[in-house]
Design a protein around this motif. Sequence first.
Motif, PDB file in Angstrom:
ATOM      1  N   PRO A 249       0.820  -1.212   0.000  1.00  0.00           N
ATOM      2  CA  PRO A 249       0.000   0.000   0.000  1.00  0.00           C
ATOM      3  C   PRO A 249       0.860   1.272   0.000  1.00  0.00           C
ATOM      4  CG  PRO A 249      -0.851  -1.575   1.602  1.00  0.00           C
ATOM      5  CD  PRO A 249       0.442  -2.133   1.083  1.00  0.00           C
ATOM      6  N   GLU A 250       1.955   1.237   0.717  1.00  0.00           N
ATOM      7  CA  GLU A 250       2.838   2.414   0.811  1.00  0.00           C
ATOM      8  C   GLU A 250       3.390   2.807  -0.567  1.00  0.00           C
ATOM      9  OE1 GLU A 250       5.237   1.939   4.233  1.00  0.00           O
ATOM     10  OE2 GLU A 250       6.628   3.512   3.716  1.00  0.00           O
ATOM     11  N   TYR A 251       3.827   1.824  -1.348  1.00  0.00           N
ATOM     12  CA  TYR A 251       4.298   2.117  -2.706  1.00  0.00           C
ATOM     13  C   TYR A 251       3.163   2.652  -3.580  1.00  0.00           C
ATOM     14  CZ  TYR A 251       9.208   0.594  -2.789  1.00  0.00           C
ATOM     15  OH  TYR A 251      10.574   0.500  -2.611  1.00  0.00           O
ATOM     16  N   ALA A 252       1.942   2.243  -3.250  1.00  0.00           N
ATOM     17  CA  ALA A 252       0.792   2.727  -4.027  1.00  0.00           C
ATOM     18  C   ALA A 252       0.294   4.078  -3.523  1.00  0.00           C
ATOM     19  CB  ALA A 252      -0.332   1.696  -3.968  1.00  0.00           C
ATOM     20  N   GLY A 253       0.980   4.647  -2.538  1.00  0.00           N
ATOM     21  CA  GLY A 253       0.560   5.945  -2.012  1.00  0.00           C
ATOM     22  C   GLY A 253      -0.605   5.851  -1.049  1.00  0.00           C
TER      23      GLY A 253
ATOM     24  N   GLN B 173      -3.330  12.208  -3.497  1.00  0.00           N
ATOM     25  CA  GLN B 173      -2.245  13.143  -3.171  1.00  0.00           C
ATOM     26  C   GLN B 173      -0.890  12.452  -3.063  1.00  0.00           C
ATOM     27  OE1 GLN B 173      -5.057  14.078  -0.022  1.00  0.00           O
ATOM     28  NE2 GLN B 173      -3.817  15.901   0.327  1.00  0.00           N
ATOM     29  N   LEU B 174      -0.890  11.153  -2.735  1.00  0.00           N
ATOM     30  CA  LEU B 174       0.370  10.516  -2.323  1.00  0.00           C
ATOM     31  C   LEU B 174       0.963   9.525  -3.324  1.00  0.00           C
ATOM     32  CD1 LEU B 174      -0.369   9.844   1.473  1.00  0.00           C
ATOM     33  CD2 LEU B 174       0.884  11.736   0.431  1.00  0.00           C
ATOM     34  N   ASN B 175       0.277   9.268  -4.426  1.00  0.00           N
ATOM     35  CA  ASN B 175       0.845   8.316  -5.395  1.00  0.00           C
ATOM     36  C   ASN B 175       2.209   8.828  -5.833  1.00  0.00           C
ATOM     37  OD1 ASN B 175       1.279   6.399  -7.333  1.00  0.00           O
ATOM     38  ND2 ASN B 175      -0.118   7.312  -8.838  1.00  0.00           N
ATOM     39  N   TRP B 176       3.222   7.990  -5.676  1.00  0.00           N
ATOM     40  CA  TRP B 176       4.568   8.450  -6.027  1.00  0.00           C
ATOM     41  C   TRP B 176       5.331   7.449  -6.890  1.00  0.00           C
ATOM     42  CZ3 TRP B 176       8.783   5.462  -4.424  1.00  0.00           C
ATOM     43  CH2 TRP B 176       8.487   4.445  -3.487  1.00  0.00           C
TER      44      TRP B 176
ATOM     45  N   ASP C  74     -20.324   2.688  -1.673  1.00  0.00           N
ATOM     46  CA  ASP C  74     -19.279   3.496  -2.323  1.00  0.00           C
ATOM     47  C   ASP C  74     -18.018   3.610  -1.453  1.00  0.00           C
ATOM     48  OD1 ASP C  74     -20.217   5.136  -0.318  1.00  0.00           O
ATOM     49  OD2 ASP C  74     -20.580   6.880  -1.622  1.00  0.00           O
ATOM     50  N   TYR C  75     -17.871   2.722  -0.478  1.00  0.00           N
ATOM     51  CA  TYR C  75     -16.684   2.727   0.409  1.00  0.00           C
ATOM     52  C   TYR C  75     -15.433   2.410  -0.417  1.00  0.00           C
ATOM     53  CZ  TYR C  75     -14.696   2.372   5.116  1.00  0.00           C
ATOM     54  OH  TYR C  75     -13.989   2.580   6.275  1.00  0.00           O
ATOM     55  N   PRO C  76     -14.329   3.165  -0.182  1.00  0.00           N
ATOM     56  CA  PRO C  76     -13.155   3.017  -1.051  1.00  0.00           C
ATOM     57  C   PRO C  76     -12.358   1.712  -0.865  1.00  0.00           C
ATOM     58  CG  PRO C  76     -12.945   4.948   0.406  1.00  0.00           C
ATOM     59  CD  PRO C  76     -14.196   4.245   0.793  1.00  0.00           C
ATOM     60  N   VAL C  77     -11.941   1.162  -2.002  1.00  0.00           N
ATOM     61  CA  VAL C  77     -11.159  -0.080  -2.024  1.00  0.00           C
ATOM     62  C   VAL C  77     -10.048   0.072  -3.064  1.00  0.00           C
ATOM     63  CG1 VAL C  77     -11.206  -2.588  -2.336  1.00  0.00           C
ATOM     64  CG2 VAL C  77     -13.289  -1.403  -1.638  1.00  0.00           C
ATOM     65  N   ALA C  78      -8.870  -0.461  -2.752  1.00  0.00           N
ATOM     66  CA  ALA C  78      -7.803  -0.541  -3.748  1.00  0.00           C
ATOM     67  C   ALA C  78      -7.357  -1.983  -3.871  1.00  0.00           C
ATOM     68  CB  ALA C  78      -6.617   0.329  -3.322  1.00  0.00           C
ATOM     69  N   VAL C  79      -7.035  -2.384  -5.084  1.00  0.00           N
ATOM     70  CA  VAL C  79      -6.369  -3.671  -5.272  1.00  0.00           C
ATOM     71  C   VAL C  79      -5.018  -3.362  -5.907  1.00  0.00           C
ATOM     72  CG1 VAL C  79      -6.413  -5.916  -6.411  1.00  0.00           C
ATOM     73  CG2 VAL C  79      -8.535  -4.930  -5.524  1.00  0.00           C
ATOM     74  N   ILE C  80      -3.960  -3.883  -5.287  1.00  0.00           N
ATOM     75  CA  ILE C  80      -2.603  -3.595  -5.770  1.00  0.00           C
ATOM     76  C   ILE C  80      -1.940  -4.905  -6.172  1.00  0.00           C
ATOM     77  CG2 ILE C  80      -0.401  -2.478  -5.257  1.00  0.00           C
ATOM     78  CD1 ILE C  80      -2.115  -1.332  -2.704  1.00  0.00           C
ATOM     79  N   SER C  81      -1.516  -4.962  -7.424  1.00  0.00           N
ATOM     80  CA  SER C  81      -0.931  -6.175  -7.983  1.00  0.00           C
ATOM     81  C   SER C  81       0.568  -5.991  -8.136  1.00  0.00           C
ATOM     82  CB  SER C  81      -1.597  -6.406  -9.343  1.00  0.00           C
ATOM     83  OG  SER C  81      -0.867  -7.301 -10.112  1.00  0.00           O
ATOM     84  N   ARG C  82       1.318  -7.029  -7.797  1.00  0.00           N
ATOM     85  CA  ARG C  82       2.778  -7.033  -7.963  1.00  0.00           C
ATOM     86  C   ARG C  82       3.452  -5.791  -7.385  1.00  0.00           C
ATOM     87  NH1 ARG C  82       2.890  -9.989 -13.933  1.00  0.00           N
ATOM     88  NH2 ARG C  82       2.172 -11.963 -13.096  1.00  0.00           N
ATOM     89  N   GLY C  83       3.000  -5.432  -6.202  1.00  0.00           N
ATOM     90  CA  GLY C  83       3.462  -4.215  -5.549  1.00  0.00           C
ATOM     91  C   GLY C  83       4.960  -4.173  -5.328  1.00  0.00           C
TER      92      GLY C  83
END
Length: 243
Positions: A123-127, A238-241, A190-199
Amino acid sequence: MGKVYLTGAGPGDIELLTLKAFRLVKDADVIIYDRLANPDILKEAKDGCKFIYVGKKDSHHTLPQEEINELIYQNALQYEIVVRLKGGDPLVFGRGGEEAIYLRERNIDFEFIPGITSAIAVPEYAGIPVTHRGVTVSFRVVTGHESRDKKSSQIPWENYKTDDTIIFLMGLHRLKYISSKLIEIGKPKDYPVAVISRGTTNQEKTIIGTLENIYQKAKDLPTPALIVVGKVVNLREQLNWFE
Ligand code: SAH
């Protein structure tokens, strides 16, 4: 008799390996490694180091856990420095504890070498920070892969009504079920969700959605992937880097 180092390999980016793990990889006589450990780490091993792959692909185990335990034990009888390299941290859904118990019962010395867990680093790499002042005061790391032979869920869904960040590991194939369960206990659609692949790798891909639509948007992402549910997901704007 040798010693076994139950070692975390970090989440993917090779530079997220600890100095201690790096030293042990260099000194190892044998490295027994998983699918999730970045294979480039093996290039750091000394000449003559033996490599044994015991990869698991999602729920499909290449080797049953009992056989992996025995394999580690047999190698500890033959070699001095045995590195058991696992993705992330060896004790976060890594079965490192089971392996250590098996070794202790047979009088083999072991050490745990903590690793950076994907649960926080991906999650941190995904901001997406897992906690953020004013947004959430805690986070949970949950398995999305419950054994199917159990009739009722072991996950205490009713406890998940709060705004804690919830990180599901091993859950991509149950994304539809997980999102419908969370809606069922009263979270907004509408609650927020992220899916991060090969982070943390150069193939990292993040999909943002809601409990209602994330399944349609993210179901075809490649594994490994994890799911983050919570208001912290909005901070990515704001934090995607990295991506
Ligand atoms: N011990 C590991 C977790 C093992 S469970 C750790 O601490 O990270 C395996 C699950 O971890 C996968 O199903 C996936 O949900 C998650 N995972 C591991 N590496 C990942 C990565 N690079 N990107 C996304 N998810 C990852």
